[in-house]
Every structure is written in C-alpha cells, then in structure tokens.
Design a protein around this motif. Structure first.
Motif, mmCIF file in Angstrom:
data_model
loop_
_atom_site.group_PDB
_atom_site.id
_atom_site.type_symbol
_atom_site.label_atom_id
_atom_site.label_comp_id
_atom_site.label_asym_id
_atom_site.label_seq_id
_atom_site.Cartn_x
_atom_site.Cartn_y
_atom_site.Cartn_z
ATOM 1 N N CYS A 1 0.861 -1.146 -0.081
ATOM 2 C CA CYS A 1 -0.034 -0.209 -0.047
ATOM 3 C C CYS A 1 0.836 1.173 -0.083
ATOM 4 N N LEU A 2 1.931 1.131 0.596
ATOM 5 C CA LEU A 2 2.954 2.279 0.873
ATOM 6 C C LEU A 2 3.811 2.441 -0.640
ATOM 7 N N MET A 3 3.974 1.309 -1.098
ATOM 8 C CA MET A 3 4.479 1.765 -2.624
ATOM 9 C C MET A 3 3.584 2.326 -3.351
ATOM 10 N N ASP A 4 2.385 1.690 -3.210
ATOM 11 C CA ASP A 4 1.041 2.286 -4.308
ATOM 12 C C ASP A 4 0.880 3.811 -3.908
ATOM 13 N N ALA A 5 1.100 4.255 -2.422
ATOM 14 C CA ALA A 5 1.119 5.653 -2.214
ATOM 15 C C ALA A 5 2.213 6.559 -2.910
ATOM 16 N N ILE A 6 3.286 6.146 -2.520
ATOM 17 C CA ILE A 6 4.444 6.825 -3.227
ATOM 18 C C ILE A 6 4.357 7.050 -4.523
ATOM 19 N N ARG A 7 4.074 5.925 -5.338
ATOM 20 C CA ARG A 7 3.844 5.935 -6.845
ATOM 21 C C ARG A 7 2.797 6.869 -7.225
ATOM 22 N N HIS A 8 1.914 7.326 -6.349
ATOM 23 C CA HIS A 8 0.466 7.894 -7.010
ATOM 24 C C HIS A 8 0.459 9.363 -6.020
ATOM 25 N N GLY A 9 1.648 9.762 -5.368
ATOM 26 C CA GLY A 9 1.716 11.068 -4.750
ATOM 27 C C GLY A 9 0.777 11.287 -3.535
ATOM 28 N N GLY B 1 11.307 16.393 2.951
ATOM 29 C CA GLY B 1 12.715 16.497 2.096
ATOM 30 C C GLY B 1 13.134 15.444 1.654
ATOM 31 N N LYS B 2 13.063 14.160 1.831
ATOM 32 C CA LYS B 2 13.550 13.101 1.358
ATOM 33 C C LYS B 2 12.659 12.417 0.013
ATOM 34 N N VAL B 3 13.518 12.246 -0.739
ATOM 35 C CA VAL B 3 12.973 11.937 -2.315
ATOM 36 C C VAL B 3 12.677 10.327 -2.277
ATOM 37 N N LEU B 4 11.425 10.087 -2.381
ATOM 38 C CA LEU B 4 10.924 8.569 -2.297
ATOM 39 C C LEU B 4 10.700 8.251 -3.618
ATOM 40 N N MET B 5 10.318 8.844 -4.602
ATOM 41 C CA MET B 5 10.300 8.659 -5.997
ATOM 42 C C MET B 5 10.895 9.625 -6.730
ATOM 43 N N ARG B 6 11.685 9.238 -7.855
ATOM 44 C CA ARG B 6 12.293 10.209 -8.666
ATOM 45 C C ARG B 6 12.369 9.817 -10.240
#
Length: 452
Positions: free
Chosen positions: A112-120, A412-417
């Motif tokens: 779920c957290l992967m899904d959250a990061i990918r979708h902002g 301040g930490k980039v989780l997806m770039r």
C-alpha cells in the motif's frame, strides 16, 4: 535541494500559483520559495533538481484507509455474492482479517505504501485489523512506514466480534503503541497514533467504556459510523440511542476523533458531530462499491463539520477520490450543481491537512510556505487550456492523473524520482507478496468453510 523551473501550486488560502518558480528544501522543511531566477542566484551551491516546467504541489493526504485490505484485490469471495454490506463484512472482511499473519500485516502495508508513493499520497491515516496477529501488529506497520519514508497515523480496530480476549488484546495494542509514540519513538515526527474502534454494531457498552478509560482524554478515536443503516438499528436496539449519540455518551467523539463514513446519520447526529468538533471522512468509491448510499456531505459541511477525504483501502490515488466525490453527489441528487469542485478541494486539501496537523502535533503539511514540511510531488501535466487559481480544481478533476506524478518527497527526502521508487524495492516486494498471497487466501477459504 533547490527545485527549479516549476509551476508552484501553494494551496494557500486563497490559493496562489507561482509560474517559473523554485522551492528550497532544507532539513525536511521548506525554507524559501519564489521566482526561479532569484533563488538560483541566492543559493548557487545548493543541489538542484530541474523540474523543467512541471507542476510542484504538496503531496496528497488520505484521511482513512486500511492497509490490511491489500490482499483482497482479485480475491474470490467465498460462497454466493454478498447481497448487502453486512454480508460483505461477514463474507469478506471478517474472514480475510483473520487469515492475516504477522508477516502479512507487514507486507500488506508495504504494498500500500508503494502504491501511495507512486501516486503522490504522502500522508495516510490507517485503521488496522488482524485478529490472529494483534500483538505488535502496529509495530509491523510502523516498520513498513519507516522503510518507505511516508507519514502515517496508525491504530488497531477494537471489536467484540472475536471474543473478550481479542478485544482486550486490541485495547492493549492501541495503548502500547501510543505509549511508544509518547516516548518519542515516532520516526522523527512521521508517525502518530489514534485509538481504533470498529463500529458501534460490534462494540458493547462495556467495550466503549474500557476504550475510553484506557487512554487520556486528549487521545482521539478512529471509528466507523453509520456506514450502513444496520449500524443505526443495532445501536437503537442496544441503547435506545442512535450511533453518534451513543458514541458521544461514552466520550468517543471530539476534536481529535474521526467518524468514518457517516452515511446514515440524521440531522441531530450531524448537529452532535458539529458540536463536538468531530472530524468526518468521506470515501465515495467505497460507498459506491458497497452500495451503502451517499453521505450528506454538503449538509455536514454547512453545519460546520470538517469533512475530509479517505479511500477506505481502495488504491492510494487520491485524485480519483476527488473525481468520484465530484460525480457521485451530482448523480445521487440528479443535479449537476451539487458538490462543486471548490467543496472537493475543501475536503481533499484544506480539511485533510488540518486533520493531519491535529494528529501530528501541529506539523504544517499540505501547503507550500516557509516552515512547512517538505511533502511534495511533481506533476508532468501539459494543459491545453489556461490554468488559474480559479479553475485549477477542474483541471485536477478533468485533466490531471496520478500517472503524471514523477517525483514524491516526504520530509525533504525523495521517495520516487523520475517515476522510479527509491526507498522501496518495488519488484522485490511485489514478488514477495505475490508468493505469500495464495497461502493467505487458502487460510481465508478454510476459515469461511468452518463458518459454513
């Protein structure tokens, strides 16, 4: 980091859009913003991220979700299809949650957290249940939150439906986790907690009393309220009071508590939710999927209730929740004037961030201003009509898609770039979960067979 050459959506009040602008992030917070040329000259030594004209805005917030529901995607419901919401609970959720192991709790949170990061989606308020893996379950979710880098509020769903021993274990798990947070073990402010309760229909007077007595008055509760009419009739039979009145009687409501759904509340209950300053969360996709009806969101907001947007465990594509809210109320009321985009923004941006500030000790999120948490996303949106402060909500509802999000940052930490996850091994986690799910589904099937 200096994020350059972007169009900044500040979500200030009133909202402001800055074109060809920049934001400076230090120590997890926004410390400066303004014209890109000015900031580049002012901070020549900073690491730079060239947005190349993308839209920079605060990350989305989900005010109510269920990480543990991840394994339900694609799962066959045992027996004949559920005919109503009570059957959905018995045939699906109250079997699946029992089938979850401690490892399942951790991995369901991770996906779920992967899904959250990918979708902002950068902040989520979760409501957990795993009756055969209660002790330490919130630590398993917190571990996933720590690894992912997102911001999350957690609680365990206390209920009477699995007996006194498990009810008491659920109460202890909430108390234990809240004590952990009180000691400062909160991932540098990315973790907070509430006290979780399922719903009035599975809670006795004794349980409500025990829950209230278990924690100080400043601790808020996270509870489903009148999602289906059965909740109201059960409450009336138990106590002679409707759900909101019953919860208020036991001190469950208040300015730090969340009433989820509130689809079948009446006018007096709306008044009571407003009077107690209780938050309400609206989950239109879930309500439509479960066929439970349409909450009187506009009336609640007129009554002064701070209504927020959640997803109830659906995908963490919060702009989808915006769109469904926008369309559902028009359809349900046969009136295209209902639920304006400004009301959707009030829920999805301003109310959601106010709730998070309440739950995270006043941390400023959901806005681009000096001192705010640097929870940010970049959106690769190329409009073919002008975008202004006035029409931006309609651009989000009719134009922007989560697939356009290229960068997600929390504190301040980039989780997806460039659409690549950095903190989590997406392929490895997906393969691990895919290997685990068949055994969980089989445990679910056997549990349902035993129930007949």
């Amino acid at each position: 980091m200096l994020i350059l050459r972007c169009q900044i959506v500040r979500w200030s009040e009133p909202n402001e859009i800055l074109y060809n602008a920049a934001v400076l992030v230090r120590d997890g917070k926004i410390v400066d913003f303004g014209p890109s040329k000015d900031l580049e000259e002012r901070y020549p030594q900073e690491e730079k991220l060239d947005a190349n004209g993308q839209w920079l805005m605060p990350g989305n917030i989900c005010a109510h979700t269920h990480f543990y529901g991840a394994y339900a995607r694609g799962m066959s419901v045992y027996g004949t299809p559920p005919a109503d919401f009570p059957q959905i609970l018995r045939k699906l959720w109250w079997g699946l949650d029992k089938a979850l192991s401690e490892e399942d709790v951790y991995y369901s949170a991770l996906v779920c957290l992967m899904d959250a990061i990918r979708h902002g989606t950068t902040t989520l308020i979760d409501h957990h249940a795993s009756p055969n893996a209660i002790d330490g379950s919130l630590d398993q979710i917190a571990k996933a939150v720590e690894e992912s880098g997102v911001r999350a509020s957690l609680c365990y769903e206390v209920t009477d439906r699995d007996g006194v021993a498990r009810r008491d274990a659920g109460i202890r798990e909430n108390v234990r986790f809240l004590q952990r947070l009180q000691k400062g073990d909160n991932l540098d402010g990315r973790l907070s907690g509430m006290f979780g309760l399922h719903a009035s229909l599975t809670l006795s007077d004794e349980t409500l009393r025990k829950a209230r007595e278990a924690v100080p008055e400043h601790i808020g509760f996270h509870v489903h309220v009148a999602e289906h009419s059965v909740d109201e009739y059960d409450s009336l039979q138990k106590s002679g009071m409707r759900v909101v009145d019953r919860l208020s009687h036991f001190g469950i409501l208040g300015p730090r508590s969340i009433a989820v759904h509130a689809v079948h509340v009446d006018a007096q209950e709306i008044f009571q939710l407003s009077r107690t300053q209780t938050w309400v969360t609206h989950q239109p996709r879930s309500n439509m999927n479960n066929g439970v009806g349409t909450a009187q969101v506009e009336s609640m907001m007129r009554a002064g209730i701070r209504v927020c947007l959640g997803n109830d465990g659906h995908s963490n594509t919060m702009w989808q929740e915006w769109k469904f809210a926008y369309f559902l109320h028009k359809h349900a009321n046969l009136d295209p004037r209902r639920m304006g985009a400004d009301q959707v923004v009030q829920m999805g941006v301003y109310n959601n961030r106010a709730l998070v500030e309440t739950l995270f000790s006043g941390k400023k999120v959901g806005a681009i201003e000096v001192g705010a948490e640097a929870d940010l996303i970049l959106v690769d949106y190329h409009p073919y009509t002008p975008v202004t402060e006035a029409n931006l909500p309609w651009h989000i509802i009719f134009g922007m898609q989560e697939s356009m999000i290229t960068m997600t940052m929390v504190a301040g930490k980039v989780l997806m770039r460039d659409r690549k996850l950095i903190t989590l091994d997406e392929q490895g986690i997906s393969e691990a979960v895919l290997a685990r799910v068949p055994a969980t589904w089989e445990r679910y099937r056997k549990l349902m067979e035993q129930k007949g």
